[in-house]
Design an enzyme around this catalytic site. Structure first.
Site, short mmCIF file in Angstrom:
data_model
loop_
_atom_site.label_atom_id
_atom_site.label_comp_id
_atom_site.label_asym_id
_atom_site.label_seq_id
_atom_site.Cartn_x
_atom_site.Cartn_y
_atom_site.Cartn_z
CG ASP A 154 79.56 31.82 83.03
OD1 ASP A 154 80.71 31.90 83.50
OD2 ASP A 154 78.70 31.05 83.50
CB CYS A 200 72.12 30.90 87.26
SG CYS A 200 70.49 30.31 86.71
CE LYS A 256 72.54 33.42 96.23
NZ LYS A 256 72.37 33.54 94.76
CG PHE A 259 70.09 22.00 93.24
CD1 PHE A 259 69.49 21.55 92.08
CD2 PHE A 259 69.28 22.50 94.26
CE1 PHE A 259 68.11 21.58 91.93
CE2 PHE A 259 67.90 22.54 94.11
CZ PHE A 259 67.32 22.08 92.94
CE1 TYR A 291 75.15 31.79 98.09
CE2 TYR A 291 74.04 30.53 99.80
CZ TYR A 291 74.30 30.76 98.47
OH TYR A 291 73.71 29.98 97.50
CB SER A 294 79.18 25.86 85.09
OG SER A 294 79.18 26.98 85.94
#
Length: 258
Positions: free
Chosen positions: A36, A86, A170, A199, A166, A15
Site C-alpha cells: 500500500d 484491491c 475495470k 460499498f 474508471y 484501508s
C-alpha cells in the site's frame, strides 16, 4: 486451497476492501504482505495484527516496488500462494465539460495505469513467483497451487456518465481474466475477479450524506451499502473453493446502475 499457513499479497491492504481482506485472511491463519502507499496506516495495521503480517510501501504501477513485496513474501514467509488486488482509484471527468472543452488525457491515463496496468503488473510478478516455486516442487500435479484475485467494479458493466476512465479500466480487469487463467492452468494457478457494487469504504465516506442515502436507496436488497467484510469473506471463499476459476462475481445487492 487452504487459507491457513498460506501467504498472500493484498494491494491496497491498509484501508477499505483491502483492509477487510487483510483482517479476514489473518483471522483464518494466513500470512499477509500489505502492499500500500499509505505508510502510516499500513505499518499500524501490520503492528496491530502481529507477526503474520508485513507492510511494504508499494505503487502497483512500479515493477520494482511490486517485486519488493513479492520478495518480502518469499523471504519472510517462505513463498507466495497468491494475491488480492484491491488497489485502485476512481477518476471522474466527463468527455466534454460545460464549455465543450475536452477531458484531461493525463487523468484518464492515470486511472487506466493504476486500475488496469497495476492489476496486470501485480499478476505477472505474483504468478512468476508461484510458478517458480511449483517448478521446484515437481509441478502442480492437478493440485491448487495459487490464486490471483483482481477487483473490478459494477462500473465495468454499468458505467455512469463521467466514468470513462474508471469503467474502461475495470472492464479491462474483467477482460484480461480469461486469457490469464487459461495461460496459468499449467502452473495450477487460478484467476478470479470480484466486481463490487456500492460499498462503505473511505472513498464512499467522502461523499455528501445526501448522496450516500440516495445510493443506499438504489440497492434492491439488502437496501444498504455493502460491508467490506462481505467482500473479504468472498475472497476467502474463492481461495478455498478450487473449482472457481476464470469468472467474475458481482457482489452488489442486485443493483444495476441506470
Amino acid at each position: 486451497m487452504k487459507t491457513e499457513s498460506q501467504t498472500f499479497i493484498v494491494t491496497g491492504g491498509a484501508s477499505g476492501l483491502g483492509e477487510a481482506t487483510t483482517r479476514e485472511l489473518v483471522s483464518r491463519g494466513a500470512n499477509v504482505v500489505i502492499a500500500d502507499l499509505n505508510e502510516e496506516a499500513g505499518a499500524a495495521l501490520a503492528k496491530e495484527l502481529g507477526e503474520s503480517v508485513r507492510f511494504v510501501r508499494c505503487d502497483v504501477t512500479s515493477g520494482e516496488q511490486v517485486q519488493a513485496a513479492v520478495e518480502t513474501s518469499e523471504k519472510e514467509f517462505g513463498g507466495l500462494a497468491g494475491s488480492v488486488n484491491c488497489a485502485g482509484i476512481a477518476i471522474v471527468q466527463k468527455l466534454l465539460d460545460r464549455d465543450n472543452n475536452p477531458a484531461d488525457l493525463d487523468k484518464f491515463n492515470k486511472g487506466v495505469q493504476i486500475n488496469l496496468t497495476g492489476s496486470f503488473n501485480v499478476a505477472r510478478l505474483v504468478a512468476s513467483s508461484i510458478a517458480k516455486r511449483v517448478a521446484t516442487e515437481g509441478g502442480p500435479n492437478n493440485e491448487d497451487q495459487g490464486i490471483i484475485i483482481n477487483t473490478a467494479s459494477i462500473a465495468a458493466f454499468d458505467g455512469q456518465v463521467g466514468q470513462a476512465s474508471y469503467s474502461s479500466s475495470k472492464s479491462g480487469v474483467v477482460g484480461m481474466m480469461l486469457p490469464l487463467a487459461r495461460e496459468l492452468t499449467r502452473h495450477g494457478i487460478r484467476v478470479m475477479t470480484i466486481a463490487p457494487g456500492i460499498f462503505a469504504t473511505p472513498m464512499m465516506a467522502g461523499l455528501p450524506e445526501k448522496a450516500q442515502e440516495q445510493l443506499k436507496a438504489s440497492v434492491p436488497y439488502p437496501k444498504r451499502l455493502g460491508d467490506p467484510t462481505e467482500f473479504a469473506k468472498l475472497v476467502a471463499h474463492i481461495i478455498e473453493n478450487a473449482y472457481l476459476n476464470a469468472d467474475v462475481i458481482r457482489l452488489d445487492g442486485a443493483i444495476r446502475m441506470t
